[in-house]
Design an enzyme around this catalytic site. Structure first.
Site, PDB file in Angstrom:
ATOM      1  N   GLU A 144       0.935  -0.911  -0.035  1.00  0.00           N
ATOM      2  CA  GLU A 144       0.088   0.473   0.087  1.00  0.00           C
ATOM      3  C   GLU A 144       0.827   1.300  -0.312  1.00  0.00           C
ATOM      4  O   GLU A 144       1.188   2.027   1.113  1.00  0.00           O
ATOM      5  CB  GLU A 144      -0.476  -0.601   1.355  1.00  0.00           C
ATOM      6  N   GLU A 153       4.797   9.033  -3.981  1.00  0.00           N
ATOM      7  CA  GLU A 153       5.213   8.421  -2.970  1.00  0.00           C
ATOM      8  C   GLU A 153       6.633   7.713  -3.058  1.00  0.00           C
ATOM      9  O   GLU A 153       6.384   6.571  -1.996  1.00  0.00           O
ATOM     10  CB  GLU A 153       3.665   7.576  -1.684  1.00  0.00           C
TER      11      GLU A 153
END
Length: 692
Positions: A144, A153
């Protein structure tokens, strides 16, 4: 060991670096993180759980041991799901040490410690082999690593490395794939978040009617590739027009080798309506299984597969607004080539008409700000500068105070008020810009409007100005919005008050200040969903994660984390449980007091609901009868519904037990407050308590 942390100082208008204990930075990271929001995301958690169960089952059917690699494990939730689904062993990687430590405790508390190994490293540092962090490569990859933009990210480089060094060639992946979608829209409202004066300002004043226009380079500047993440479901459909159908732009298959190299993905489509293409709205979904039967989508309501039954709210994954490098006129039925380009961390969009050609070098087409306005202004600030009603209020107020003999000085970063004052007939106007960037932006705007030299721009701090700088003239009208780029919370713009105090000796004895005063207001609210970001979870998908709740609460109790935090509440619906209450007032006609200013009282609760917190904002009295609010744009409705200023973030003080199910009955409960303004720091100390 000590660490240096930046903090806005309202007394200087600057970000100042202060030495803090080594724990300070990680407490801030945890207190303002999205961990609670993710744990409350039931749709996300259930679909990860189902996807992991299916992946473990597929591996077992092949007669293999199920070895899981969980990158960015956080609380260890996904690893525990894997073990419960039958995985033989899990390697759970978490680079953030405080998070890795609590993950180990949560895994142990749930009695999975013998099958889950927490590795406190970045995934690119993990080794495989008899003496390595992992004894063998994994055959199930669970991650995730996504943000609203999907790749922001560092998901692509992490996947790229994992496939090369940490997982088997035929590995299962959860999620299995991600798909990015986009839709072109025309929206003057959104375009106003990206340009200075896309619609010029007309001003009738002492020098006749004048039109304030933007500099040429600001009109054509492509801006920056920074995404504007937003709760798109809160944008009124009247504020944009769709020009194409929803397009599938590209897919990433996480079960195969992934590349982080720059890439272009181009889709051909036809315009469904004529208009000006301003923005690409974008979102993504993930399939947790190869068949696509387990899907988690970020689609806004008009593109959602079940638009009448959108049950899940989330703040950690929203939708994206990408501003095109320039507005493009298109005709209904016209052939368009819509390109999404990305490097390893960011995306940007470009639209070409059928006959246009593309540059083969993706990075050559990366938007770069050449006008500096995009480096100085955030999206809210652009919207503020372009707000016609707001500008009209300032012009109306200035007309009451600017005279032919006025010597005016404006103090706000990149403000148009100095132009307004000059065009309204002031004898002399000075613009005080604290930073070199805001000075350069102001000089460009003045040059574009042939006002160079007519408004004198200083790049100085107020305390550095001398009578010589002003030609021994005294300022008769001091003007501010106020707005300063370093301000995080509404009251940080009280730097204007400090600047007024520093300038005391340069003001004439009968000077006028605009705004003349400000007041801090507060209101108790019941949030529809925002409370989830600070609410304890306890049990998530059958796993006890209360240690994470304790960790977050401990960080929230750490120093300034107890205070209010900024949120743009137009994106987060709430109901007023009380009327707005004036907490403190600030008279800019007087200097900043030397002693703290205290205020205590209570806010009566008028309607039932769950008391999640208190919203705080500033109202500025430009004159006795003209006010600018950074909070409510109109009184709340009879049912408590609120409309918030879309250009400002309001301060939100969350109660520590925001999920207390207690229902508040009309008139029987109140919220007591104690608020202190500290002149030496410019900060507010505050405490709110629910009382019966």
């Amino acid at each position: 060991m000590k660490t240096f942390c930046g903090r806005a100082n309202p007394t200087t208008g600057a970000i100042e670096w202060e030495e803090e204990d080594e724990d300070y930075d990680y407490h801030q990271e945890i207190a303002r993180s999205s961990y609670a929001d993710m744990l409350h995301d039931k749709d996300r958690n259930e679909k990860y759980h189902r996807g992991i169960q299916a992946a473990v089952c597929r591996v077992k059917k092949r007669g293999q041991r199920a070895i899981v690699l969980d990158i960015g494990t956080g609380t260890g939730l996904l690893s525990m799901m894997a073990v419960r689904a039958g995985a033989d062993y899990c390697y759970a990687i978490e680079v953030f040490k405080p998070m890795a430590d609590v993950a180990q405790k949560i895994v142990d508390k749930n009695e999975f410690g013998n099958k889950i190994k927490i590795i406190n490293k970045h995934s690119t540092e993990v080794t495989v082999g008899p003496d390595g962090d992992m004894s063998c490569r994994a055959n199930i990859l669970v991650t995730e690593l996504f943000d609203t933009e999907l790749i922001g990210e560092g998901a692509l480089p992490s996947y790229e490395h994992a496939h090369k060094y940490l997982v088997q060639e035929e590995c299962e992946a959860v999620p299995h794939r991600a798909t990015v979608y986009a839709q072109l829209v025309e929206s003057e409202r959104m375009w106003a978040w990206n340009k200075v004066l896309p619609i010029p300002i007309r001003l009738e004043g002492g020098k006749g009617e004048r039109v304030i226009v933007p500099p040429g380079d600001m009109q054509v500047c492509a801006g920056t590739p920074c995404v504007y993440d937003i709760q798109l479901n809160q944008v009124n459909r009247n504020h944009f027009t769709t020009l194409t159908e929803v397009m599938e732009i590209f897919r990433v298959d996480f079960s195969k080798a992934v590349s982080s190299s720059p890439a272009r993905h181009t889709v051909q489509t036809r315009a469904t309506a004529s208009g000006l293409a301003h923005v690409a709205l974008s979102w993504w979904d993930v399939d947790m299984d190869p068949e696509g039967n387990i899907k988690c989508t970020m689609a806004p309501y008009w593109a959602h597969p079940t638009p009448d039954n959108i049950q899940q709210w989330r703040d950690h994954w929203m939708q994206c607004v990408y501003f095109l490098p320039k507005e493009i006129p298109i005709l209904e039925g016209e052939c368009l080539h819509v390109s999404a380009m990305h490097d390893d961390y960011s995306l940007w969009y470009k639209v070409e008409l059928g006959s246009d050609t593309c540059d083969d070098d993706v990075l050559n087409e990366r938007p770069l700000c050449s006008c500096q306005a995009h480096l100085m202004c955030n999206r809210q600030r652009f919207g503020e500068l372009n707000d016609h009603r707001r500008n009209e209020a300032y012009i109306k107020a200035l007309k009451t105070v600017v005279k032919p003999d006025s010597v005016c000085m404006t103090i706000s970063d990149g403000s148009l008020l100095s132009l307004f004052a000059h065009l309204l007939g002031a004898a002399q106007v000075y613009s005080l810009e604290i930073s070199a960037m805001s000075r350069r932006v102001m000089e460009k705007i003045l040059e574009a409007n042939r006002l160079t030299g007519k408004v004198v721009v200083f790049e100085k701090r107020p305390e550095q100005l001398t009578p010589v700088d002003l030609g021994n003239k005294q300022v008769s009208v001091l003007i501010g919005e106020p707005f300063f780029t370093t301000s995080l919370l509404p009251w940080h713009n009280l730097y204007f008050w400090y600047a007024r105090t520093y300038l005391g000796k340069l003001l004439n004895s009968e000077f006028t200040v605009l705004p003349q005063s400000a007041k801090l207001l507060a209101m108790v609210v019941d949030f529809e969903n925002l409370w989830r970001i600070r609410a304890p979870c306890g049990v998530c998908e059958g796993f006890n994660v209360s240690l994470m709740d304790d960790m977050i609460q401990n960080s929230l109790n750490f120093r300034e984390c107890q205070e209010a935090e900024p949120h743009p509440l137009w994106e987060y619906p709430c109901r007023a449980l009380s009327d707005p209450c004036q907490i403190l007032s600030f008279d800019f006609r007087q200097e900043v007091p030397e002693q703290p200013v205290y205020c205590t009282g209570s806010m009566k609760l008028l309607r039932s609901g769950t008391c999640h917190g208190v919203v705080l904002w500033m109202d500025y009295s430009l004159t006795n009868d003209i006010c600018i609010s950074t909070g409510l744009t109109s009184p709340h409705s009879n049912t408590g519904d609120c409309d918030w200023n879309p250009h400002c973030k309001q301060g939100v003080y969350f109660f520590s037990s925001a999920t207390d199910p207690k229902t508040l009955t009309d008139g029987l409960n109140s919220v007591a407050y104690s608020v202190t303004f500290h002149p030496e720091t410019g900060e507010l100390g505050m405490d709110f308590k629910r009382t019966s």
